[in-house]
Scaffold this motif. Sequence first.
Motif, short mmCIF file in Angstrom:
data_model
loop_
_atom_site.label_atom_id
_atom_site.label_comp_id
_atom_site.label_asym_id
_atom_site.label_seq_id
_atom_site.Cartn_x
_atom_site.Cartn_y
_atom_site.Cartn_z
N ALA A 182 0.84 -1.21 0.00
CA ALA A 182 0.00 0.00 0.00
C ALA A 182 0.87 1.25 0.00
CB ALA A 182 -0.92 -0.01 1.21
N ALA A 183 1.96 1.23 0.77
CA ALA A 183 2.85 2.40 0.83
C ALA A 183 3.56 2.62 -0.49
CB ALA A 183 3.87 2.21 1.96
N LEU A 184 3.92 1.55 -1.18
CA LEU A 184 4.58 1.71 -2.48
C LEU A 184 3.60 2.18 -3.55
CD1 LEU A 184 6.94 -1.41 -2.50
CD2 LEU A 184 7.58 0.99 -2.17
N ARG A 185 2.33 1.80 -3.41
CA ARG A 185 1.32 2.28 -4.34
C ARG A 185 1.02 3.76 -4.11
NH1 ARG A 185 -3.79 -1.72 -4.36
NH2 ARG A 185 -4.62 0.06 -5.54
N ARG A 186 1.09 4.19 -2.84
CA ARG A 186 0.76 5.58 -2.51
C ARG A 186 1.82 6.21 -1.61
NH1 ARG A 186 -4.31 7.62 -2.75
NH2 ARG A 186 -3.19 9.51 -2.16
N PRO A 187 3.03 6.39 -2.12
CA PRO A 187 4.07 7.02 -1.29
C PRO A 187 3.76 8.47 -0.96
CG PRO A 187 4.80 6.81 -3.57
CD PRO A 187 3.52 6.04 -3.46
N ASP A 188 2.83 9.07 -1.71
CA ASP A 188 2.42 10.44 -1.41
C ASP A 188 1.48 10.52 -0.22
OD1 ASP A 188 0.58 9.00 -3.18
OD2 ASP A 188 -0.63 10.83 -3.11
N LEU A 189 0.82 9.39 0.13
CA LEU A 189 -0.17 9.39 1.20
C LEU A 189 0.45 9.16 2.56
CD1 LEU A 189 -3.16 9.43 2.12
CD2 LEU A 189 -3.26 6.99 1.57
N GLY A 245 3.73 9.34 5.13
CA GLY A 245 5.03 9.95 5.38
C GLY A 245 6.09 8.94 5.72
N ALA A 246 5.66 7.77 6.25
CA ALA A 246 6.64 6.76 6.65
C ALA A 246 5.98 5.39 6.67
CB ALA A 246 7.23 7.09 8.02
N LEU A 247 6.82 4.37 6.69
CA LEU A 247 6.39 2.97 6.71
C LEU A 247 7.20 2.23 7.76
CD1 LEU A 247 5.20 0.25 5.51
CD2 LEU A 247 7.12 0.32 3.89
N ILE A 248 6.51 1.38 8.56
CA ILE A 248 7.19 0.43 9.44
C ILE A 248 6.76 -0.97 9.01
CG2 ILE A 248 7.48 -0.46 11.78
CD1 ILE A 248 6.96 2.32 12.84
N SER A 249 7.74 -1.79 8.66
CA SER A 249 7.50 -3.20 8.40
C SER A 249 8.08 -3.98 9.57
CB SER A 249 8.16 -3.63 7.08
OG SER A 249 8.01 -5.02 6.88
N ASN A 250 7.21 -4.57 10.36
CA ASN A 250 7.61 -5.24 11.60
C ASN A 250 7.60 -6.75 11.37
OD1 ASN A 250 8.15 -5.85 14.28
ND2 ASN A 250 6.04 -5.54 14.95
N VAL A 251 8.78 -7.36 11.32
CA VAL A 251 8.96 -8.79 11.03
C VAL A 251 8.02 -9.21 9.89
CG1 VAL A 251 9.87 -9.42 13.28
CG2 VAL A 251 7.40 -9.47 12.95
N THR A 285 10.30 -1.55 -9.66
CA THR A 285 9.70 -0.59 -10.59
C THR A 285 9.01 0.58 -9.89
OG1 THR A 285 7.69 -1.94 -10.69
CG2 THR A 285 9.37 -2.33 -12.38
N ALA A 286 9.05 0.61 -8.56
CA ALA A 286 8.37 1.68 -7.82
C ALA A 286 8.97 3.04 -8.18
CB ALA A 286 8.49 1.44 -6.32
N ARG A 287 8.10 4.05 -8.26
CA ARG A 287 8.57 5.40 -8.57
C ARG A 287 9.13 6.10 -7.34
NH1 ARG A 287 3.06 5.86 -7.88
NH2 ARG A 287 2.33 7.67 -6.67
N ASP A 288 8.70 5.66 -6.15
CA ASP A 288 9.15 6.27 -4.90
C ASP A 288 8.74 5.35 -3.76
OD1 ASP A 288 10.27 8.05 -3.15
OD2 ASP A 288 8.80 9.65 -3.45
N MET A 289 9.19 5.67 -2.57
CA MET A 289 8.77 4.95 -1.38
C MET A 289 8.85 5.89 -0.19
SD MET A 289 12.13 2.60 -0.40
CE MET A 289 11.42 2.04 1.15
N PRO A 290 8.07 5.65 0.87
CA PRO A 290 8.21 6.47 2.07
C PRO A 290 9.49 6.12 2.83
CG PRO A 290 6.09 5.29 2.01
CD PRO A 290 6.98 4.66 0.99
N ASP A 291 9.92 6.99 3.71
CA ASP A 291 10.97 6.63 4.66
C ASP A 291 10.52 5.40 5.43
OD1 ASP A 291 12.50 8.79 3.87
OD2 ASP A 291 11.77 10.09 5.47
#
Length: 716
Positions: free
Chosen positions: A575-582, A584-590, A634-640
Amino acid sequence: MKFWFTAVAALASASSGLAQPAAAPLSNADVRPATAPVHETLFGHAIDDPYRWMEEPGRLADVQSFIRAASAHTVPQLAALPGRAALRDRVAAGLNAGVRYGDLRQGGAALFYRRTDPGAQLAKLVVRAADGMERVLYDPEATTPRGGAIGTYSVSPDGRTVAVQTSGGGGEVGPIRFIDVATGTVRPDRLEPVWGEFEAAWIDNEHVTYARMMAVGSADQMQNMRVFLHRLGDRDDGAALLGRGVEGSPGFDPQEFPDIVMPQASQWALGFGTGARADARVFVARRADVARGRPVWRVIGGYEDRLNGADLSGDTLYVFTTKDTPNGEVRALDLARNHGLAQARVVMPASDLVIGSIDAADDGLYILGQTDGISRLFFLRRGTARAVEVRLPLRGNAVLVEPAGPGRGVTFAMQDWFTAPRWFRARGTTVTQLGLDSASYAGLRGARQIRESATSADGTRVPMDILLPPGARPGQPLPLLLEGYGSYGVNTAEPYYAQNMFGLLASGGAVALCGTRGGGERGRAWHEAGRSANKPNAHADLIACGERLVQLGLTTSSRMTVMGTSAGGLLAPPAALRRPDLFGALISNVGIVNPTRLASAENGANQYGEMGDPTTEAGFNALWAQDSYQMLATARDMPDTLLIVGLNDHRVAPWFSAKFAARALNRFGSSRLVLIRTDPEAGHGVGTARDRQVEQLADMFAFVLSQAGAEGFTGH
C-alpha cells in the motif's frame, strides 16, 4: 475451541513545557550488501532478484552481519533524539502498570494462570488454591541461567501436574517439561523440539500427546511434524499417533500441522490437520485407542467443508462452519450413531453474529462471536434447541474461553482498548467475577476511542477504530500510526488492551486500526475478499483508511506512518509503495515482504493455504500482487522506512526484511531513509523480555514522531 495484535507540544504529558533541542537528522547506514544477479521468468513474470543469495543457509552469517551493522547505525541515532528518553519512560509506564493475569485454566479445584508483575521481564506460572492462596510454579527469572519464556501450558485432569513449553530468546521453539504442583519439582521428562503454538494434551493423569517438530538442523523444522504418545516417567516416547507417514493416520501434506485435543467430557479424541489458515481438517478417534497408541481415525471433514472450530461433549461433536454461511453456523452430530457432516443438525443458525469459537462444557455449549466488533456470548444448554445470549459484564472483547471442569462452566477474559483483561466464569447464563482483574494503565485519562469507516476504491465500507490521545482537539493534525493486518480472518478493528500503544498516545500521537478485507471483521466473505489473489482489495482498503484520516483532519500525509506486522507485510508495504504520497513513513515489523519466495523460507510452506502456492501459476500470480520486494524494482518512490527484524524469528525468516532493505537502499537510499532495527534476543515478538519490548517500541514510536516532525524528534 477455535483453530487457530494533537501536536506534542499541546499536551501536558508530552512535553515539559521547555523547548526541546533540535535532533540531528536521521541517516542511512553506510552498508550495501553485494549483489549477485538472478534473472528468470516464472509464469510470465520477468524476475530480477539481485539478493537471492541471502536465502542460502550457508550465507546466514553474511545476512546477519548486514542486519546487525545496519541496526548498529539505527539504534544510536534514535537513542540520541532528545525526546526519546521521556518517550521510553511513557512506554515503560504503559507496560508496567500493575499486575497482569493471562491464559487462565482450571485444574481440579485450583486455578492456574500466567502472572506478569510490574518490572518483571517475563510472565510467571501461578497456581491459586481454592482458599485463594497463590503460589508460583515456574518463574523464568528465578532460574540460573534464566529459564525460557512460557509458550503454552496445560494441566492434568486432577490438577496435580502441569506441562509447560518454554523457549529462550524469543525463538518459540523449546521443550515441554512437567512440574509437580504440590512440590514445584520439575520431573525428568523432556519432550522436544516443540513449537510454542502447541501444548501437551492430557489423555489421563499419566499420559499426554504432543506435536513434535523435525530435528534441529532440518531445512524447515515445521514440516513433517508428528503427534506422539508419551507416558510420564518413560525415557522414550510411545507410538506416533498422527501426521505424515504415520500408519493408520489420514494423509498429511508436509506443511500441514497435526494436532490432537483431548476434551475431558468425552470418550473421544479430536484430531486436526491445520496450519496458518482459517480452516482445519477434523478427525475423531476413541480416547482409549489413543491411550493404547492405536487410534482408528474417522475423517469428519476436510478443508473444503470450511470447518473453523470443533469440540466434544459426550458422543456429540459440535462444529462451526462457514461453508454455506459467511458468518458461520454451529452443527452437531452423533458419533455413537456414526453420523457425519451429512447427518449433522444445525443448533446455532446463521445470523448477524460472526462466530469466533465454540467450547463445550459439562452443562452445554458456549458460542462466542462478535457483531460490529463487540463480543457476544451464547449458551446452548444440553437437551435444548435454542441458544440464549449471556449478558457480558463489559462492552468489549471476550477472549480465551476455556471449559472449567464439572459444575464450573467456562472461564473467559474481557478487555477493551483501555481496560486490561478481567477474568470471569460463566455457568449457563450466570457470570461471576474471579477476582483476577489485571491493572489498567491510569496515565491516559482523557484518551478516547472513536469508530469510523472509510470508503474503499470499489465502494466497500471499511471499519476503522481510532485511539486519540488526551487533549486532542478537532482540526489539530496529529502524528498518527495507521496499522493493518488483513490475514487469516483475524480482526484488527476489534477492541484489545492496547498497552503497546500507550507510550505513543501519551506522547501526543494517535493510533488507527484499519479492518481491511482479509481479516474477520465481517465474517468469512470479508476474509476471502482480501485473501491471496484478492489481497489488492486489502491494499485499497488500507489506502482508503489513510485518506479518511486525512479527510477527518486527524493527521496529514506527512505526519502519518503506516505499519504492518508479520502477514501485515503483505499489506502495508505494498500500500505504501502504491501511494508514497499518502504516507510519510512505513514500518515493516517482522514482515513477509517477499512472499513469492515462500518455498525457500522456514515456515513458508505453511502459508500457502492463506497466501498462495508459489509452485502453481495461480498461487504465484496471487503472491506477485503482494510482493513489495518485487514492487521495489519498478516503484517510482517509497516512504521513509523502518524495518524491524527478529534474528531468532522462526515464523518469518530475517532474510525477507534484509532483501527488502538492500534493494530499497540500492534504489532509494540517496533520497529516502531505509533503517533496520534488530535485537539478538528477540524473534517474532512472542516471549520477548519486557525491557527489550520497551526499547523496541520506544524506537518505533521515536521514528513515527520523528517523521511527523514532533518537537524533540526532528532537526527540521
